[in-house]
Design an enzyme around this catalytic site. Sequence first.
Site, mmCIF file in Angstrom:
data_model
loop_
_atom_site.group_PDB
_atom_site.id
_atom_site.type_symbol
_atom_site.label_atom_id
_atom_site.label_comp_id
_atom_site.label_asym_id
_atom_site.label_seq_id
_atom_site.Cartn_x
_atom_site.Cartn_y
_atom_site.Cartn_z
ATOM 1 N N GLN A 102 0.852 -1.186 0.000
ATOM 2 C CA GLN A 102 0.000 0.000 0.000
ATOM 3 C C GLN A 102 0.890 1.239 0.000
ATOM 4 O O GLN A 102 1.732 1.416 0.887
ATOM 5 C CB GLN A 102 -0.914 0.035 1.221
ATOM 6 N N TYR A 170 -5.541 10.779 4.237
ATOM 7 C CA TYR A 170 -4.190 10.966 3.726
ATOM 8 C C TYR A 170 -4.254 11.752 2.408
ATOM 9 O O TYR A 170 -5.325 12.136 1.962
ATOM 10 C CB TYR A 170 -3.494 9.615 3.591
ATOM 11 N N ARG A 306 -7.763 -6.127 12.697
ATOM 12 C CA ARG A 306 -7.409 -6.457 14.073
ATOM 13 C C ARG A 306 -7.653 -7.928 14.404
ATOM 14 O O ARG A 306 -6.979 -8.487 15.266
ATOM 15 C CB ARG A 306 -8.199 -5.554 15.027
ATOM 16 N N CYS A 330 -10.574 -3.281 21.693
ATOM 17 C CA CYS A 330 -10.278 -2.349 22.786
ATOM 18 C C CYS A 330 -9.487 -1.139 22.304
ATOM 19 O O CYS A 330 -9.460 -0.104 22.979
ATOM 20 C CB CYS A 330 -9.525 -3.058 23.908
ATOM 21 N N CYS A 334 -3.058 -1.319 19.485
ATOM 22 C CA CYS A 334 -2.918 -1.419 18.034
ATOM 23 C C CYS A 334 -3.241 -0.115 17.325
ATOM 24 O O CYS A 334 -3.262 -0.062 16.095
ATOM 25 C CB CYS A 334 -3.810 -2.542 17.492
ATOM 26 N N LYS A 409 -18.555 -3.480 27.211
ATOM 27 C CA LYS A 409 -17.395 -4.283 27.595
ATOM 28 C C LYS A 409 -17.815 -5.715 27.921
ATOM 29 O O LYS A 409 -17.164 -6.680 27.506
ATOM 30 C CB LYS A 409 -16.705 -3.675 28.818
#
Length: 554
Positions: A102, A170, A306, A330, A334, A409
């Site tokens: 990418q 971007y 993820r 969460c 990351c 949660k």
Amino acid sequence: MTTSLLEPIKVGDVYLKNRIAMSPMISNLGSPEGYPTDAYIAYLSERAKGGVGLIITEYTYINKLDSRGAVNELGLYSDELTPKFMRLTEMIHALGSKIFVQLVHAGRKTKRDVIWGNTPIAPSPMPLTDEVREMNLNDIRRIKQEFISASIRARRSGFDGVELHGAHGYLLAQFMSPAVNRRNDEYKDGVKLVEEIVQGIKESKMTVGIRLSVTEFDDLGLHPEDVAEIVKRLEKAGIDYVHLSAGRDGPMNSSMPFYYKHLSFLEEIESIRDKIHVPLFIVGSIMNLHDALKAREVADVVVLGRSLLADPYWLKKALTNEPIRPCIRCNQSCRGMVYREVRCDVNPELGWEILPPMERGNGEVEVVGGGAMGMEAARVLAKRGFSVTLYEREDKLGGQFLLFKDPWKINEFNSIVDFYKNELERLGVEIKLRSEVNCDNGKCIYAVPEQRSPEPPELKGKRILIDSTLYAYHDYAFYLAKDNEVYMTEDSLSILDRTRQFLLEENLKEVGVNFVQKATGNFDVIFNERVRDQPTIGKSIQRGYWLGRTFSLR
């Protein structure tokens, strides 16, 4: 059920063995010069071993002047880097997957210290963090050629294709977004620049796709109908596939936390699906097999982000019905990685794939503690070959997971407890609940955190102020708001990923929590703990992993 995920597909000139791709995600595992380190190669190789048909690298900058967005990001700005990239592509091909790179220019979405002290550039002088300089026509011609040159280097390096990063605010997205592009020249039509880049890359006979945000969550920005028109033009320019995500610069962005729905942007994508005539890739909180199959009904290729950080063997395990270590969304380790390496709260091996295999063991081991730390230690010990017994004094596994009051949660985080239960059963770990054992012999591990979150306070009819960065009090605010008048300072949430912060504040307001800028006024109870090193799921799991990995019988 999984047949639709396993069908091969031709994308441009490239054949993919299945319909699962790994999403481009910044790792900062590259070198300061921009080449893939052995750690980065090991990180992507683990996902290739997991069986994905395609790996798309993290965003990779195209010049050593003003295009970089993170300090150890990959870069394809020089021919000198191609031998190092060939090490990466050679390994991924040997493992049976295809790999695209990418390409990106960060535009205004960077900082001076990240781009070697230079001033960020953008289509229009609208700063995001640092001051920006408006691009002139020479800048635009230069950037266009740098994208094309980087794609030629990609071909020489063994990449199967390139993906242009035209999403998430971007540079290419800045040109295409009416909220950011305020130019008065020919490039006010920002799609024109992208068309020219695509045409230039196609001249080099390279498969090329583009990642676009199907919505920017902004009335002034791009909406699905705008994106459909952009795709129509890029198809004429020769684009080989379209990869749809969402978001620009605001808190509503691509990697949605657990406060947002699974399959985040499916409705927006469905609204324009019939207007796209090249292979369609989609990404967005695809967490489990059910999500992937539903996404596949709309998309040609399902892109996992993820989920593959949490478990690189997601696809293989889905096919064999093995327990999959779930991403709990969460956004703790990351996200926000301008200056640090990628990590995962539920996968302590992420970023450490270069380590040698764990040593085999044998004999009996007792693990004390049925929370995240103890369950992870037991898992690792069992995988090493030990006979493991896990002791928990309560009547169920979960430890501090059982204290959660935040309904989101509870819904998402319970999945990691379920994973451990299923995995420990699969590995033959004996679990003894309502049991304690003295951990004073050489075959025992005491896996109980030294730090514990405070217990949920029992309060009614009180005026409460939460001016604390402790995650526990963010969680307990849902519980306290039922019987109390609760106030919370905005600064309390400042340590969270901004998307998680934004959505948590919105949900707390719905249950009656009042947000204030400063801790002023009279309150019956004030929670004001501010600790830098507080208990987290990630720290507990990481500690359990290393306890299990380094243990040896005395």
